[in-house]
Design a protein around this motif. Structure first.
Motif, PDB file in Angstrom:
ATOM      1  N   ASP A  28      28.444 -15.089 -24.346  1.00 34.56           N
ATOM      2  CA  ASP A  28      27.215 -14.381 -24.703  1.00 34.56           C
ATOM      3  C   ASP A  28      26.930 -14.491 -26.196  1.00 34.56           C
ATOM      4  O   ASP A  28      25.776 -14.660 -26.606  1.00 34.56           O
ATOM      5  CB  ASP A  28      27.304 -12.908 -24.300  1.00 34.56           C
ATOM      6  CG  ASP A  28      27.191 -12.703 -22.793  1.00 34.56           C
ATOM      7  OD1 ASP A  28      26.721 -13.637 -22.099  1.00 34.56           O
ATOM      8  OD2 ASP A  28      27.564 -11.611 -22.326  1.00 34.56           O
ATOM      9  N   LEU A  29      27.976 -14.422 -26.995  1.00 36.99           N
ATOM     10  CA  LEU A  29      27.810 -14.556 -28.450  1.00 36.99           C
ATOM     11  C   LEU A  29      27.272 -15.944 -28.801  1.00 36.99           C
ATOM     12  O   LEU A  29      26.385 -16.075 -29.656  1.00 36.99           O
ATOM     13  CB  LEU A  29      29.136 -14.307 -29.162  1.00 36.99           C
ATOM     14  CG  LEU A  29      29.107 -14.404 -30.682  1.00 36.99           C
ATOM     15  CD1 LEU A  29      28.170 -13.356 -31.263  1.00 36.99           C
ATOM     16  CD2 LEU A  29      30.506 -14.233 -31.240  1.00 36.99           C
ATOM     17  N   ALA A  30      27.780 -16.963 -28.135  1.00 37.21           N
ATOM     18  CA  ALA A  30      27.294 -18.330 -28.376  1.00 37.21           C
ATOM     19  C   ALA A  30      25.813 -18.445 -28.027  1.00 37.21           C
ATOM     20  O   ALA A  30      25.041 -19.061 -28.766  1.00 37.21           O
ATOM     21  CB  ALA A  30      28.114 -19.333 -27.567  1.00 37.21           C
ATOM     22  N   THR A  31      25.408 -17.813 -26.932  1.00 37.26           N
ATOM     23  CA  THR A  31      24.002 -17.848 -26.532  1.00 37.26           C
ATOM     24  C   THR A  31      23.137 -17.095 -27.542  1.00 37.26           C
ATOM     25  O   THR A  31      22.052 -17.561 -27.904  1.00 37.26           O
ATOM     26  CB  THR A  31      23.836 -17.241 -25.125  1.00 37.26           C
ATOM     27  OG1 THR A  31      24.608 -18.024 -24.206  1.00 37.26           O
ATOM     28  CG2 THR A  31      22.391 -17.247 -24.689  1.00 37.26           C
ATOM     29  N   GLN A  32      23.618 -15.966 -28.002  1.00 32.84           N
ATOM     30  CA  GLN A  32      22.865 -15.196 -28.998  1.00 32.84           C
ATOM     31  C   GLN A  32      22.717 -15.975 -30.305  1.00 32.84           C
ATOM     32  O   GLN A  32      21.652 -15.963 -30.931  1.00 32.84           O
ATOM     33  CB  GLN A  32      23.542 -13.855 -29.259  1.00 32.84           C
ATOM     34  CG  GLN A  32      23.414 -12.884 -28.102  1.00 32.84           C
ATOM     35  CD  GLN A  32      24.199 -11.606 -28.335  1.00 32.84           C
ATOM     36  OE1 GLN A  32      24.840 -11.420 -29.368  1.00 32.84           O
ATOM     37  NE2 GLN A  32      24.160 -10.718 -27.354  1.00 32.84           N
ATOM     38  N   LYS A  33      23.787 -16.646 -30.725  1.00 37.64           N
ATOM     39  CA  LYS A  33      23.718 -17.463 -31.936  1.00 37.64           C
ATOM     40  C   LYS A  33      22.691 -18.571 -31.773  1.00 37.64           C
ATOM     41  O   LYS A  33      21.903 -18.849 -32.684  1.00 37.64           O
ATOM     42  CB  LYS A  33      25.092 -18.050 -32.268  1.00 37.64           C
ATOM     43  CG  LYS A  33      26.041 -17.056 -32.887  1.00 37.64           C
ATOM     44  CD  LYS A  33      27.467 -17.530 -33.059  1.00 37.64           C
ATOM     45  CE  LYS A  33      27.676 -18.912 -33.543  1.00 37.64           C
ATOM     46  NZ  LYS A  33      29.094 -19.275 -33.701  1.00 37.64           N
ATOM     47  N   LYS A  34      22.680 -19.205 -30.600  1.00 41.76           N
ATOM     48  CA  LYS A  34      21.709 -20.273 -30.340  1.00 41.76           C
ATOM     49  C   LYS A  34      20.294 -19.725 -30.410  1.00 41.76           C
ATOM     50  O   LYS A  34      19.428 -20.298 -31.080  1.00 41.76           O
ATOM     51  CB  LYS A  34      21.935 -20.906 -28.979  1.00 41.76           C
ATOM     52  CG  LYS A  34      20.894 -22.005 -28.674  1.00 41.76           C
ATOM     53  CD  LYS A  34      20.770 -22.331 -27.223  1.00 41.76           C
ATOM     54  CE  LYS A  34      19.962 -21.253 -26.560  1.00 41.76           C
ATOM     55  NZ  LYS A  34      19.486 -21.562 -25.231  1.00 41.76           N
ATOM     56  N   GLU A  35      20.048 -18.615 -29.752  1.00 45.85           N
ATOM     57  CA  GLU A  35      18.706 -18.034 -29.751  1.00 45.85           C
ATOM     58  C   GLU A  35      18.267 -17.660 -31.157  1.00 45.85           C
ATOM     59  O   GLU A  35      17.108 -17.853 -31.525  1.00 45.85           O
ATOM     60  CB  GLU A  35      18.662 -16.832 -28.811  1.00 45.85           C
ATOM     61  CG  GLU A  35      18.759 -17.224 -27.346  1.00 45.85           C
ATOM     62  CD  GLU A  35      18.918 -16.040 -26.409  1.00 45.85           C
ATOM     63  OE1 GLU A  35      19.019 -14.883 -26.895  1.00 45.85           O
ATOM     64  OE2 GLU A  35      18.957 -16.271 -25.188  1.00 45.85           O
ATOM     65  N   SER A  36      19.196 -17.154 -31.943  1.00 44.41           N
ATOM     66  CA  SER A  36      18.887 -16.803 -33.327  1.00 44.41           C
ATOM     67  C   SER A  36      18.505 -18.039 -34.143  1.00 44.41           C
ATOM     68  O   SER A  36      17.531 -18.028 -34.898  1.00 44.41           O
ATOM     69  CB  SER A  36      20.088 -16.112 -33.961  1.00 44.41           C
ATOM     70  OG  SER A  36      19.852 -15.843 -35.317  1.00 44.41           O
TER      71      SER A  36
ATOM     72  N   ALA B 164      21.346 -26.419 -32.201  1.00 41.94           N
ATOM     73  CA  ALA B 164      21.767 -25.092 -31.758  1.00 41.94           C
ATOM     74  C   ALA B 164      22.152 -25.117 -30.283  1.00 41.94           C
ATOM     75  O   ALA B 164      23.152 -24.504 -29.881  1.00 41.94           O
ATOM     76  CB  ALA B 164      20.655 -24.077 -32.006  1.00 41.94           C
ATOM     77  N   THR B 165      21.388 -25.839 -29.482  1.00 38.74           N
ATOM     78  CA  THR B 165      21.678 -25.922 -28.050  1.00 38.74           C
ATOM     79  C   THR B 165      22.992 -26.650 -27.794  1.00 38.74           C
ATOM     80  O   THR B 165      23.821 -26.204 -26.985  1.00 38.74           O
ATOM     81  CB  THR B 165      20.519 -26.631 -27.314  1.00 38.74           C
ATOM     82  OG1 THR B 165      19.323 -25.875 -27.529  1.00 38.74           O
ATOM     83  CG2 THR B 165      20.779 -26.741 -25.837  1.00 38.74           C
ATOM     84  N   VAL B 166      23.206 -27.747 -28.494  1.00 36.92           N
ATOM     85  CA  VAL B 166      24.443 -28.510 -28.318  1.00 36.92           C
ATOM     86  C   VAL B 166      25.643 -27.679 -28.768  1.00 36.92           C
ATOM     87  O   VAL B 166      26.683 -27.648 -28.093  1.00 36.92           O
ATOM     88  CB  VAL B 166      24.367 -29.848 -29.075  1.00 36.92           C
ATOM     89  CG1 VAL B 166      25.716 -30.534 -29.141  1.00 36.92           C
ATOM     90  CG2 VAL B 166      23.331 -30.754 -28.438  1.00 36.92           C
ATOM     91  N   GLN B 167      25.490 -26.995 -29.890  1.00 42.44           N
ATOM     92  CA  GLN B 167      26.584 -26.167 -30.385  1.00 42.44           C
ATOM     93  C   GLN B 167      26.897 -25.035 -29.395  1.00 42.44           C
ATOM     94  O   GLN B 167      28.054 -24.730 -29.133  1.00 42.44           O
ATOM     95  CB  GLN B 167      26.241 -25.587 -31.756  1.00 42.44           C
ATOM     96  CG  GLN B 167      27.376 -24.830 -32.389  1.00 42.44           C
ATOM     97  CD  GLN B 167      27.050 -24.364 -33.795  1.00 42.44           C
ATOM     98  OE1 GLN B 167      25.918 -24.454 -34.251  1.00 42.44           O
ATOM     99  NE2 GLN B 167      28.040 -23.849 -34.485  1.00 42.44           N
ATOM    100  N   GLU B 168      25.856 -24.432 -28.833  1.00 39.78           N
ATOM    101  CA  GLU B 168      26.065 -23.376 -27.849  1.00 39.78           C
ATOM    102  C   GLU B 168      26.846 -23.909 -26.642  1.00 39.78           C
ATOM    103  O   GLU B 168      27.802 -23.288 -26.178  1.00 39.78           O
ATOM    104  CB  GLU B 168      24.734 -22.803 -27.375  1.00 39.78           C
ATOM    105  CG  GLU B 168      24.911 -21.739 -26.297  1.00 39.78           C
ATOM    106  CD  GLU B 168      23.797 -21.692 -25.277  1.00 39.78           C
ATOM    107  OE1 GLU B 168      23.723 -20.676 -24.569  1.00 39.78           O
ATOM    108  OE2 GLU B 168      23.034 -22.665 -25.163  1.00 39.78           O
ATOM    109  N   LYS B 169      26.437 -25.061 -26.146  1.00 40.19           N
ATOM    110  CA  LYS B 169      27.116 -25.635 -24.983  1.00 40.19           C
ATOM    111  C   LYS B 169      28.589 -25.920 -25.286  1.00 40.19           C
ATOM    112  O   LYS B 169      29.460 -25.664 -24.460  1.00 40.19           O
ATOM    113  CB  LYS B 169      26.404 -26.901 -24.519  1.00 40.19           C
ATOM    114  CG  LYS B 169      25.080 -26.598 -23.866  1.00 40.19           C
ATOM    115  CD  LYS B 169      24.403 -27.830 -23.328  1.00 40.19           C
ATOM    116  CE  LYS B 169      23.046 -27.426 -22.794  1.00 40.19           C
ATOM    117  NZ  LYS B 169      22.580 -28.205 -21.703  1.00 40.19           N
ATOM    118  N   ALA B 170      28.852 -26.431 -26.476  1.00 40.94           N
ATOM    119  CA  ALA B 170      30.238 -26.723 -26.856  1.00 40.94           C
ATOM    120  C   ALA B 170      31.060 -25.436 -26.923  1.00 40.94           C
ATOM    121  O   ALA B 170      32.200 -25.394 -26.440  1.00 40.94           O
ATOM    122  CB  ALA B 170      30.269 -27.448 -28.197  1.00 40.94           C
ATOM    123  N   GLU B 171      30.477 -24.401 -27.522  1.00 42.87           N
ATOM    124  CA  GLU B 171      31.202 -23.133 -27.640  1.00 42.87           C
ATOM    125  C   GLU B 171      31.421 -22.496 -26.265  1.00 42.87           C
ATOM    126  O   GLU B 171      32.470 -21.917 -26.007  1.00 42.87           O
ATOM    127  CB  GLU B 171      30.440 -22.177 -28.561  1.00 42.87           C
ATOM    128  CG  GLU B 171      30.491 -22.591 -30.013  1.00 42.87           C
ATOM    129  CD  GLU B 171      29.662 -21.683 -30.911  1.00 42.87           C
ATOM    130  OE1 GLU B 171      29.183 -20.627 -30.460  1.00 42.87           O
ATOM    131  OE2 GLU B 171      29.484 -22.051 -32.093  1.00 42.87           O
TER     132      GLU B 171
END
Length: 110
Positions: A49-57, A31-38
């Protein structure tokens, strides 16, 4: 001999808990890697912000899944301990066969 069985079951539970923790860790990392890529591929603050929310979820879900697995392992341990003591509510007999108590079979009684 009983102590050996309990130790073996305890080790199985611990191994399963370790596996659940490892899986949760992997999911959190993904999730963290995907957030960073997005976040790197967009300039839009809303998308970031959406990428961060997805990661937190995803991180929260991984933690919930880990806790659920631990709870399930603990429940299985308690169930097995109760079954070994001959708990009266068990509907399984020796060797895991049902004791013959059937509920809701729909049969008629004369």
């Amino acid at each position: 001999m009983q102590g050996g069985k309990n130790a073996g079951e305890s080790m199985k539970e611990k191994a399963s808990n370790i596996g659940a923790s490892a899986k949760a860790g992997m999911e959190k990392t993904k999730a963290t890697v995907q957030e960073k890529a997005e976040r790197m591929t967009t300039r839009d603050p809303l998308q970031k912000d959406l990428a961060t929310q997805k990661k937190e979820s995803k991180v929260d879900q991984a933690e919930l899944d880990k806790r659920a697995a631990r709870d399930q392992n603990a429940a299985a341990r308690e169930h097995n301990a109760a079954a070994k003591q001959g708990a009266p509510y068990s509907t399984t007999g020796e060797h895991g066969h049902t004791t013959g108590f059937h509920h809701g079979t729909g049969g008629t009684y004369s």
